[in-house]
Design a protein around this motif. Sequence first.
Motif, mmCIF file in Angstrom:
data_model
loop_
_atom_site.group_PDB
_atom_site.id
_atom_site.type_symbol
_atom_site.label_atom_id
_atom_site.label_comp_id
_atom_site.label_asym_id
_atom_site.label_seq_id
_atom_site.Cartn_x
_atom_site.Cartn_y
_atom_site.Cartn_z
ATOM 1 N N SER A 65 -11.871 8.288 -1.615
ATOM 2 C CA SER A 65 -10.955 9.251 -1.012
ATOM 3 C C SER A 65 -9.857 8.500 -0.275
ATOM 4 O O SER A 65 -9.949 7.283 -0.059
ATOM 5 N N LEU A 66 -8.861 9.235 0.123
ATOM 6 C CA LEU A 66 -7.845 8.673 1.014
ATOM 7 C C LEU A 66 -8.366 8.801 2.439
ATOM 8 O O LEU A 66 -8.894 9.851 2.807
ATOM 9 N N PRO A 67 -8.256 7.772 3.250
ATOM 10 C CA PRO A 67 -8.708 7.885 4.633
ATOM 11 C C PRO A 67 -8.043 9.065 5.361
ATOM 12 O O PRO A 67 -8.671 9.713 6.191
ATOM 13 N N SER A 68 -6.797 9.347 5.022
ATOM 14 C CA SER A 68 -6.100 10.464 5.663
ATOM 15 C C SER A 68 -6.701 11.815 5.275
ATOM 16 O O SER A 68 -6.631 12.769 6.040
ATOM 17 N N GLN A 124 -10.753 11.939 6.977
ATOM 18 C CA GLN A 124 -10.870 11.463 8.353
ATOM 19 C C GLN A 124 -12.077 12.022 9.110
ATOM 20 O O GLN A 124 -12.523 11.436 10.090
ATOM 21 N N ASN A 132 -11.292 3.362 -0.162
ATOM 22 C CA ASN A 132 -9.901 3.814 -0.108
ATOM 23 C C ASN A 132 -9.349 3.984 -1.525
ATOM 24 O O ASN A 132 -9.272 3.038 -2.304
ATOM 25 N N TRP A 189 -6.769 1.610 -2.859
ATOM 26 C CA TRP A 189 -7.243 0.308 -3.332
ATOM 27 C C TRP A 189 -7.595 0.395 -4.816
ATOM 28 O O TRP A 189 -7.321 -0.514 -5.580
ATOM 29 N N THR A 207 -0.563 10.646 1.298
ATOM 30 C CA THR A 207 -0.514 9.302 0.720
ATOM 31 C C THR A 207 0.935 8.851 0.562
ATOM 32 O O THR A 207 1.834 9.669 0.422
ATOM 33 N N TYR A 240 0.625 10.555 8.126
ATOM 34 C CA TYR A 240 -0.454 9.582 8.021
ATOM 35 C C TYR A 240 -0.083 8.362 8.862
ATOM 36 O O TYR A 240 0.621 7.475 8.415
ATOM 37 N N ILE A 282 -2.032 4.201 8.336
ATOM 38 C CA ILE A 282 -2.055 3.546 7.026
ATOM 39 C C ILE A 282 -2.254 2.030 7.139
ATOM 40 O O ILE A 282 -3.029 1.462 6.385
ATOM 41 N N ASP A 339 -5.878 1.475 7.938
ATOM 42 C CA ASP A 339 -6.748 1.878 6.830
ATOM 43 C C ASP A 339 -6.601 0.975 5.610
ATOM 44 O O ASP A 339 -7.533 0.832 4.825
ATOM 45 N N MET A 340 -5.449 0.376 5.429
ATOM 46 C CA MET A 340 -5.227 -0.490 4.275
ATOM 47 C C MET A 340 -5.696 -1.923 4.563
ATOM 48 O O MET A 340 -5.839 -2.715 3.644
#
Length: 189
Positions: free
Chosen positions: A4-7, A10, A18, A21, A105, A127, A130, A133-134
């Motif tokens: 998933s996207l961290p955003s 959450q 991520n 990635w 994203t 977001y 980022i 999270d990245m």
Amino acid sequence: HIISLPSSGQFFSRKLINFLWIGLPFELKDYKLKQQLKKNKKVKIIHAPSTRKAKGTEEFRKIITDLKIEGYNILFKELYDVKNQEVLRHLQTSDILLDELYSDTVMAGFATEGAYFSVPSVVGGYYKNIKKDMKDMDIPPSIYVKPTQIKKALEELIISKNKREALGKKAMKYVKSKWSPKLVAERFS
């Protein structure tokens, strides 16, 4: 594992992988496109919303109208309910793409497609984490700003051909070197 996207995740209680990635696999070799050259006298901005309300189309129209009133030489092309082949054809001759007003994203599907043609994207969203999270990953190159900053970001790209071309080339390099279908598939093993 949760991908998933961290955003978007959450409030998850488990750790996630991520999505950025892993990447969005896309290659143009699957599309039969006739090569077109950019011959724009005006700065061509393209927006291809899957749903107009969710993507902020009305706000984008207002921003474009304001910029035209301020004297910027813009050709705005909104593509809605058209085949993907037509969107790709227009992307080849575009200078900038407007993706979403409220995105979780920095580079979704439309921006990824645009990157293959060196078209820089402007994306709005909130977001904030980022970079955290990245961590050790490269952040996909786009202009990701708060929705209230879209006009300013767009204006900077309209004014500076060098800036938009550099960002477009960086985006193209990113998706071709990190998000090819083969590389994305390898990340699942």
